[in-house]
Design a protein around this motif. Sequence first.
Motif, short mmCIF file in Angstrom:
data_model
loop_
_atom_site.label_atom_id
_atom_site.label_comp_id
_atom_site.label_asym_id
_atom_site.label_seq_id
_atom_site.Cartn_x
_atom_site.Cartn_y
_atom_site.Cartn_z
N ALA A 1 0.84 -1.19 0.00
CA ALA A 1 0.00 0.00 0.00
C ALA A 1 0.88 1.24 0.00
O ALA A 1 1.97 1.25 0.53
N GLN A 2 0.37 2.28 -0.62
CA GLN A 2 1.12 3.52 -0.67
C GLN A 2 0.97 4.26 0.65
O GLN A 2 -0.10 4.26 1.26
N LYS A 3 2.06 4.92 1.07
CA LYS A 3 2.00 5.69 2.30
C LYS A 3 2.85 6.93 2.16
O LYS A 3 3.96 6.87 1.62
N ILE A 4 2.34 8.04 2.63
CA ILE A 4 3.07 9.30 2.63
C ILE A 4 3.27 9.74 4.08
O ILE A 4 2.31 9.75 4.85
N CYS A 23 9.05 15.12 3.37
CA CYS A 23 8.06 14.16 2.92
C CYS A 23 8.76 12.89 2.47
O CYS A 23 9.72 12.96 1.69
N THR A 24 8.34 11.76 2.99
CA THR A 24 8.85 10.49 2.48
C THR A 24 7.66 9.66 2.00
O THR A 24 6.54 9.81 2.48
N LYS A 73 13.62 7.78 -1.15
CA LYS A 73 12.16 7.91 -1.24
C LYS A 73 11.69 9.16 -0.49
O LYS A 73 10.76 9.12 0.32
N SER A 74 12.36 10.26 -0.80
CA SER A 74 11.94 11.52 -0.19
C SER A 74 11.66 12.56 -1.26
O SER A 74 12.27 12.55 -2.34
N ALA A 98 -3.07 8.22 -13.08
CA ALA A 98 -4.04 9.28 -12.79
C ALA A 98 -5.03 8.77 -11.76
O ALA A 98 -6.22 9.06 -11.80
N GLN A 99 -4.52 7.99 -10.82
CA GLN A 99 -5.37 7.41 -9.79
C GLN A 99 -5.46 8.33 -8.59
O GLN A 99 -4.98 9.46 -8.60
N LYS A 100 -6.03 7.83 -7.51
CA LYS A 100 -6.24 8.62 -6.31
C LYS A 100 -4.92 9.15 -5.77
O LYS A 100 -3.85 8.57 -5.99
N LEU A 101 -5.01 10.23 -5.03
CA LEU A 101 -3.87 10.74 -4.29
C LEU A 101 -3.95 10.25 -2.85
O LEU A 101 -5.02 10.24 -2.24
N VAL A 102 -2.79 9.86 -2.33
CA VAL A 102 -2.66 9.51 -0.92
C VAL A 102 -1.94 10.67 -0.25
O VAL A 102 -0.86 11.07 -0.72
N PHE A 103 -2.51 11.21 0.80
CA PHE A 103 -1.97 12.40 1.44
C PHE A 103 -1.25 12.07 2.75
O PHE A 103 -1.63 11.14 3.47
#
Lengths: 113, 115
Positions: A1-4, A23-24, A73-74, A98-103
């Motif tokens: 899963a993507q994580k910010i 931001c990483t 990854k920063s 062009a999918q969802k943004l993870v904030f």
Amino acid sequence: AQKITQTQPGMFVQEKEAVTLDCTYDTSDPSYGLFWYKQPSSGEMIFLIYQGSYDQQNATEGRYSLNFQKARKSANLVISASQLGDSAMYFCAGGQGAQKLVFGQGTRLTINP
Amino acid sequence: DSGVTQTPKHLITATGQRVTLRCSPRSGDLSVYWYQQSLDQGLQFLIQYYNGEERAKGNILERFSAQQFPDLHSELNLSSLELGDSALYFCASSSTGLGYSYEQYFGPGTRLTVT
């Protein structure tokens, strides 16, 4: 899963100084884009800058630049010559295609005169 | 001004009620995204439409639904409202639903307060 991840809940900077917001990101997808948005107290989300994972050079937009380090990854946002109007919440976000943004959780930046 | 419009700007309603939030994307943008911003959950993706078709779903409750119309405007319907649905709801648009990453431009948001 993507994580910010944004590790700085708040930052205080003197006017005219430069500031770096951290931001990483955590994703295994090689094709990934990083975005920065500014949210002033009025609530709107203002797009600032974008960096694609395949871009060879760091993105710049006026006083905003993105310090992109793929190996770490920063994707840190650098604001040069800060102004009082820069006081706001800043969100880092990531997305694939062009999918969802993870904030991330955001950093509240306060510029002191 | 991002070019994305949202109405209404503010909405106050009671628990159990149903509301509709409206969004018009930037001229030429085919993709519309809905996000919810709350104090405890932060900014979360709800749903994406591309040229009238649902493209992706995120953390959207079954009480919530959305659609995109032929003129590309979109509506987010929230029903059986609960206090926890109070949040700022954003619509965003981008020019493509396919291929590489692309900037999403956000509307001013609709602030929903459920009492």
